[in-house]
Design a protein around this motif. Structure first.
Motif, mmCIF file in Angstrom:
data_model
loop_
_atom_site.group_PDB
_atom_site.id
_atom_site.type_symbol
_atom_site.label_atom_id
_atom_site.label_comp_id
_atom_site.label_asym_id
_atom_site.label_seq_id
_atom_site.Cartn_x
_atom_site.Cartn_y
_atom_site.Cartn_z
ATOM 1 N N PRO A 32 14.805 -1.153 6.847
ATOM 2 C CA PRO A 32 14.030 -2.389 7.263
ATOM 3 C C PRO A 32 13.076 -1.873 8.397
ATOM 4 C CG PRO A 32 16.286 -2.481 7.792
ATOM 5 C CD PRO A 32 16.456 -1.201 7.150
ATOM 6 N N MET A 33 12.078 -2.534 8.598
ATOM 7 C CA MET A 33 11.236 -2.185 9.537
ATOM 8 C C MET A 33 10.446 -3.474 10.043
ATOM 9 S SD MET A 33 9.356 1.322 7.969
ATOM 10 C CE MET A 33 10.528 2.925 7.651
ATOM 11 N N PHE A 34 9.745 -3.590 11.120
ATOM 12 C CA PHE A 34 8.670 -4.438 11.504
ATOM 13 C C PHE A 34 7.389 -4.056 11.009
ATOM 14 C CE2 PHE A 34 12.375 -4.643 14.800
ATOM 15 C CZ PHE A 34 12.655 -5.932 14.660
ATOM 16 N N PRO A 35 6.492 -5.262 11.081
ATOM 17 C CA PRO A 35 5.029 -5.088 10.797
ATOM 18 C C PRO A 35 4.422 -3.790 11.413
ATOM 19 C CG PRO A 35 5.632 -7.252 10.937
ATOM 20 C CD PRO A 35 6.780 -6.606 11.449
ATOM 21 N N ASP A 36 4.885 -3.538 12.733
ATOM 22 C CA ASP A 36 4.105 -2.285 13.146
ATOM 23 C C ASP A 36 4.826 -1.058 12.780
ATOM 24 O OD1 ASP A 36 6.510 -2.040 14.521
ATOM 25 O OD2 ASP A 36 5.910 -2.681 16.470
ATOM 26 N N GLY A 37 5.886 -0.904 11.911
ATOM 27 C CA GLY A 37 6.567 0.109 11.426
ATOM 28 C C GLY A 37 7.771 0.754 12.230
ATOM 29 N N MET A 56 12.323 -7.862 -1.238
ATOM 30 C CA MET A 56 13.204 -8.364 0.005
ATOM 31 C C MET A 56 12.525 -9.206 0.837
ATOM 32 S SD MET A 56 15.176 -4.633 0.196
ATOM 33 C CE MET A 56 16.666 -5.420 1.350
ATOM 34 N N VAL A 57 11.117 -8.928 1.289
ATOM 35 C CA VAL A 57 10.297 -10.031 1.996
ATOM 36 C C VAL A 57 10.423 -11.143 1.443
ATOM 37 C CG1 VAL A 57 8.046 -10.342 3.010
ATOM 38 C CG2 VAL A 57 9.124 -8.015 3.179
ATOM 39 N N HIS A 80 11.772 -8.267 7.421
ATOM 40 C CA HIS A 80 10.202 -8.277 7.981
ATOM 41 C C HIS A 80 9.231 -7.396 6.739
ATOM 42 C CE1 HIS A 80 11.111 -10.258 11.636
ATOM 43 N NE2 HIS A 80 12.193 -9.571 11.601
ATOM 44 N N GLU A 81 8.103 -7.635 6.674
ATOM 45 C CA GLU A 81 7.190 -6.917 5.956
ATOM 46 C C GLU A 81 6.798 -5.687 6.885
ATOM 47 O OE1 GLU A 81 3.057 -8.178 5.397
ATOM 48 O OE2 GLU A 81 3.964 -8.950 3.562
ATOM 49 N N GLY A 82 7.406 -4.679 6.543
ATOM 50 C CA GLY A 82 7.308 -3.487 7.436
ATOM 51 C C GLY A 82 7.318 -2.131 6.374
ATOM 52 N N LEU A 83 6.285 -1.341 6.245
ATOM 53 C CA LEU A 83 6.246 -0.257 5.678
ATOM 54 C C LEU A 83 5.400 1.060 6.630
ATOM 55 C CD1 LEU A 83 5.276 -1.350 2.179
ATOM 56 C CD2 LEU A 83 7.190 -0.121 2.589
ATOM 57 N N GLN A 132 1.198 -2.136 1.348
ATOM 58 C CA GLN A 132 1.945 -3.403 0.726
ATOM 59 C C GLN A 132 1.456 -3.279 -0.670
ATOM 60 O OE1 GLN A 132 4.158 -4.996 2.372
ATOM 61 N NE2 GLN A 132 3.840 -4.209 4.227
ATOM 62 N N LEU A 133 2.410 -4.230 -1.422
ATOM 63 C CA LEU A 133 2.404 -4.275 -2.985
ATOM 64 C C LEU A 133 0.869 -4.722 -3.245
ATOM 65 C CD1 LEU A 133 3.878 -4.164 -5.582
ATOM 66 C CD2 LEU A 133 4.307 -6.532 -5.281
ATOM 67 N N SER A 134 0.334 -4.303 -4.157
ATOM 68 C CA SER A 134 -1.174 -4.406 -4.714
ATOM 69 C C SER A 134 -1.112 -6.101 -5.256
ATOM 70 C CB SER A 134 -1.638 -3.882 -5.638
ATOM 71 O OG SER A 134 -1.825 -2.246 -5.062
ATOM 72 N N PRO A 135 -1.923 -6.674 -4.762
ATOM 73 C CA PRO A 135 -2.240 -8.244 -5.296
ATOM 74 C C PRO A 135 -2.038 -8.411 -6.660
ATOM 75 C CG PRO A 135 -3.942 -7.857 -3.517
ATOM 76 C CD PRO A 135 -3.323 -6.588 -3.815
ATOM 77 N N GLU A 136 -2.603 -7.446 -7.566
ATOM 78 C CA GLU A 136 -2.299 -7.831 -8.796
ATOM 79 C C GLU A 136 -0.918 -7.575 -9.559
ATOM 80 O OE1 GLU A 136 -3.863 -3.427 -8.548
ATOM 81 O OE2 GLU A 136 -4.022 -5.199 -7.396
ATOM 82 N N TYR A 137 -0.038 -7.035 -8.803
ATOM 83 C CA TYR A 137 1.390 -6.738 -9.312
ATOM 84 C C TYR A 137 2.416 -8.000 -8.494
ATOM 85 C CZ TYR A 137 -0.289 -2.312 -10.735
ATOM 86 O OH TYR A 137 -1.085 -1.292 -11.303
#
Length: 314
Positions: free
Chosen positions: A18-23, A262-263, A269-272, A278-283
């Protein structure tokens, strides 16, 4: 020849980091996830594998993730530390560190990018296995390494004292029978492909090192237990429930979809870390629909920001 005293069977979670938005690593949530998986019946935890984004994690954090996992688990669940590398000397260094941290076993991947020969693969794993007395599971994932282990190489590795098993992420369940006839009885075969894991176990495999179990730990534990008992009808029923989800979680490179899921559940949190994005909008709708079909409760927090760890039962 390996003597598998660990006897690890069932569902083993390839845990995300798990990561924070800043990684930055979210250490609190990492600890919460470990406790949650223990409560949900997960049979073992695999830390710092490819699902844990280890190619982008510094060596000191890699080792600290393993150390913290062992500390939190407090012997309640086996901890398997990912210690693979495409440099044999680095893999040895990581394996020493994992042993010193107190893991029950290590998971070591076929060297990636180098594209070694079968002899090179064997000699790499032999050198790592001989570096310290730590049970080792070798990991065949040609979709990432571009180098697949042959059956003969696996059989040769199974003769080494502390090589205790194989994680097979090829999706080729046909070779389970062949391996079972050639490896020692103590050598364990684990699926690394959620879509075919139940069939793999029904063919004689011993468990599944799972991505899907990050969000459905109890259900994956039950599925593996049923498959180990040979309860085919119930296995088919649960497999059908998970079919769309297992496909959707690999619609883009792992762990992009599982972290998005999981987000969406509100537990991380949304962290990669780049180069993952992040996951492409079409998926998005594809993964969300598969989650709903599998019976996963979604968070009402549409912003996707973790507002507190909320474990659930399914």
């Amino acid at each position: 020849m390996a003597d598998n005293n660990l006897n690890i069977r069932g569902s083993m979670v390839a845990l995300i980091t798990p990561m924070f938005p800043d990684g930055a690593i979210d250490w609190l949530t990492f600890r919460e996830l470990i406790n949650w998986h223990i409560e949900e019946g997960t049979d073992a935890l695999v830390i710092t594998g490819s699902t844990g984004e280890t190619p982008t994690i510094a060596l000191e954090d890699h080792i600290e993730l393993i150390r913290v996992a062992v500390d939190i688990a407090t012997d309640r669940i086996p901890i398997i530390g990912g210690t693979g590398a495409n440099s044999t000397s680095e893999a040895i260094e990581l394996t020493h560190a994992a042993r010193d941290a107190g893991v029950d076993a290590c998971l070591s991947v076929v060297p990636y990018y180098n594209r070694p020969t079968q002899m090179g693969i064997y000699e790499h794993f032999r050198a790592v296995a001989e570096c310290c007395e730590l049970p080792m599971i070798v990991y065949d994932v040609p979709s990432r390494t571009n180098a697949r282990m042959s059956v003969d190489t696996i059989v040769s590795l199974a003769q080494l004292d502390n090589v205790i098993g194989l994680k097979d992420a090829t999706g080729d369940i046909a070779r389970v029978n062949e391996l079972l006839h050639k490896v020692p009885p103590s050598f364990s075969l684990y699926s690394g492909d959620d879509a075919t894991a139940a069939a793999f176990i029904l063919m004689g495999g011993h468990g599944n090192i799972s991505v899907t179990a990050n969000i459905l730990p109890r259900l994956m534990h039950e599925l593996c237990a049923l498959a180990l008992r040979g309860e085919v009808a119930l296995v088919q029923l649960l497999s059908q429930r998970l079919a769309s989800l297992n496909q959707a979680l690999f619609i883009e490179s792992n762990p992009i979809p599982i972290k998005w899921a999981m987000v969406r559940m509100g537990i991380i949190h949304e962290g990669l870390r780049l180069p993952l994005t992040q996951l492409s909008p079409e998926y998005v709708k594809v993964v969300e629909s598969a989650m709903i079909e599998a019976g996963i409760p979604l968070s009402n927090n549409s912003a996707g920001v973790k507002s507190g760890f909320r474990p659930y039962g399914v």
